[in-house]
Scaffold this motif. Sequence first.
Motif, mmCIF file in Angstrom:
data_model
loop_
_atom_site.group_PDB
_atom_site.id
_atom_site.type_symbol
_atom_site.label_atom_id
_atom_site.label_comp_id
_atom_site.label_asym_id
_atom_site.label_seq_id
_atom_site.Cartn_x
_atom_site.Cartn_y
_atom_site.Cartn_z
ATOM 1 N N ALA A 140 0.848 -1.188 0.000
ATOM 2 C CA ALA A 140 0.000 0.000 0.000
ATOM 3 C C ALA A 140 0.885 1.240 0.000
ATOM 4 O O ALA A 140 1.863 1.319 0.749
ATOM 5 N N ASN A 141 0.519 2.216 -0.833
ATOM 6 C CA ASN A 141 1.318 3.421 -1.003
ATOM 7 C C ASN A 141 0.726 4.601 -0.253
ATOM 8 O O ASN A 141 -0.436 4.582 0.172
ATOM 9 N N ASP A 142 1.520 5.639 -0.101
ATOM 10 C CA ASP A 142 1.068 6.943 0.401
ATOM 11 C C ASP A 142 -0.214 7.322 -0.338
ATOM 12 O O ASP A 142 -0.244 7.374 -1.569
ATOM 13 N N LYS A 143 -1.298 7.578 0.396
ATOM 14 C CA LYS A 143 -2.575 7.863 -0.260
ATOM 15 C C LYS A 143 -2.619 9.244 -0.902
ATOM 16 O O LYS A 143 -3.504 9.531 -1.724
ATOM 17 N N ARG A 144 -1.687 10.105 -0.542
ATOM 18 C CA ARG A 144 -1.644 11.431 -1.138
ATOM 19 C C ARG A 144 -1.253 11.328 -2.610
ATOM 20 O O ARG A 144 -0.470 10.478 -2.998
ATOM 21 N N LEU A 145 -1.788 12.217 -3.433
ATOM 22 C CA LEU A 145 -1.544 12.177 -4.869
ATOM 23 C C LEU A 145 -0.451 13.174 -5.230
ATOM 24 O O LEU A 145 -0.496 14.338 -4.837
ATOM 25 N N HIS A 146 0.527 12.693 -5.991
ATOM 26 C CA HIS A 146 1.721 13.470 -6.293
ATOM 27 C C HIS A 146 1.787 13.814 -7.781
ATOM 28 O O HIS A 146 1.560 12.955 -8.639
ATOM 29 N N PHE A 147 2.090 15.070 -8.074
ATOM 30 C CA PHE A 147 2.257 15.523 -9.450
ATOM 31 C C PHE A 147 3.592 16.252 -9.586
ATOM 32 O O PHE A 147 3.887 17.161 -8.806
ATOM 33 N N GLY A 148 4.400 15.854 -10.569
ATOM 34 C CA GLY A 148 5.580 16.627 -10.927
ATOM 35 C C GLY A 148 5.185 17.714 -11.910
ATOM 36 O O GLY A 148 4.352 17.491 -12.796
ATOM 37 N N LEU A 149 5.792 18.877 -11.782
ATOM 38 C CA LEU A 149 5.378 20.027 -12.593
ATOM 39 C C LEU A 149 6.495 20.601 -13.452
ATOM 40 O O LEU A 149 6.279 21.599 -14.160
#
Length: 570
Positions: free
Chosen positions: A518-527
């Motif tokens: 299970a991963n970090d539930k927060r959603l990550h975006f590179g910009l």
Amino acid sequence: MAGMRWECLLYIAAVLALSGRTGPAASGAAAALPVFRDVTRASGVKFSCNGSPTSQKYLIETMVGGVASFDYDSDGWQDLYFVNGALLQDPMPQGAVPDKSAPRFWNRLYRNNGDGTFTDVTEQAGVRGRYYGMGVAVGDYDNDGDPDLYVTNFGRNTLFRNNGDGTFTDVTERAGVGAGGWSASAGFLDYDRDGWLDLFVSRYLVWDFDHNPYCGPRQARAYCHPATFPTITHVLYHNNRDGTFTDVSRPAGIAGAPGYGLGVAFNDYDRDGWPDIFVANDKVAEQLFHNRGDGTFEEVALEAGLAFNEEGGTFSGMGVDFTDYDNDGWPDIVVTALANERYALFRNEEGFFDYESESTGLGRETHRRSGWGLKLVDFDNDGWKDLFVGQSHVMDNIELVRPSTPYREPMLLLHNEKGVFRDVSDGRGDAFETPRVSRGAAFGDLDNDGFIDVAVNCLNCPAVILRNEGGNGNHWLTVDLTGTKSNRDGIGARLRLVAASGLEQYAFASPTGSYQSANDKRLHFGLGADASVKLLEIIWPSGVVQRLENVAADQILAVKEPAGGGGEKE
């Protein structure tokens, strides 16, 4: 000292952003690829997954185990939970069960201290487990704001309810989610969008210690091929909203499609608003359970183009990720396999999938490799999801019969260059040079610096914590969802991000994936060079559409669903 160092780096990054100096990416030069530093020793994580190998080659010995990245105490820092095996006798007497009483076989919970170190809190938290472990799922099933743990095992699974005070209670019997048999992966999802998380469990096959035939040549006994044993059905539990679940596997249509299930991941593959289920199967057809929106599912992998590779053959499906790698808005699927099979990449063409391992370079890079835990995630924050894989063969003696195929392998990092993958492992850190027996892998921002880190559970050797050094000047945005009408975790929300430059990215809120992890539930975006986001659109499971404009980069953005479900409807 480590905490002060990263505070200084974050301060410098903030000053550069305010001054308009955004580093090499903004100036037009190619941003450097990050290095992953092995910080295991400094972190205080001292865990080794013990499969208790025997001369009997009991199949469970080689299949453990998962790891979770989650914030169990809600202090803003990702903690880690590692799943472990149990003591096996050689051979196991009839009627005997694996023994987990010795500390070297306990599952372990490590609390993130926020300064680069972790503290083992297993005993006080009450989560050491009782069975031969496999994997772990995370989700707030009771909507109380505290993430709960579900541990899959050989024999009986365990649901640990988070009490909100640093401790957990085993509520498996009351909740009715013990499953039984050999469970592999699991994940929480709100399949009926009623605001409460349900639970899906993949099961591997029908096996026990009394039915463990001799497999392989006389000089090198091997773990048996899965076809030696009968397939088994997966399990779907519906949340009754009162702390209990009902097994709806049969009426929902899940029980009608048995398999050799290992990895599990969720997404809305046809964008109809209902979360679907993908199961990575070992040497039988892969499975895609299409959510009909009425409480039932239909297994559609064959007609969707997902069941087999491009030659129409099966492969050893193990780890899986279900996300959009090419930024076209349609979620794709990648599955790890064993050496000489190639990892499978299925590109979503508006609800139908094409096998694209060769055209994307993935087949060329992985033909001789064996993979387990993985994730498509933007490690260099350039706006394109890269691929990290923990690797090793399943047979600990494979080199006796196939000398060219290694048992231990280094980890693999593939850089996504606008839809084509290139092996960039060289120079990325010792983890990509040191052969290990990797199994589950969890991905999350352990130090909250905007660059994704990795925790890998290794079989019969120490776990590995890899810190993403970042430092290339690329911007990022992390989104932390809280549902109100939807489930508290916001699991099942669909996100669309439009950066200042116009680059679009898409994400689906779910921590489930990799291999039994299970991963970090927060959603990550590179910009990349973009210091702001033009539009962040969130379609909540309730159907509410929320739009945020002109969002500053380089922050963890907490977003709460509009109270009462107000706002635009999908």
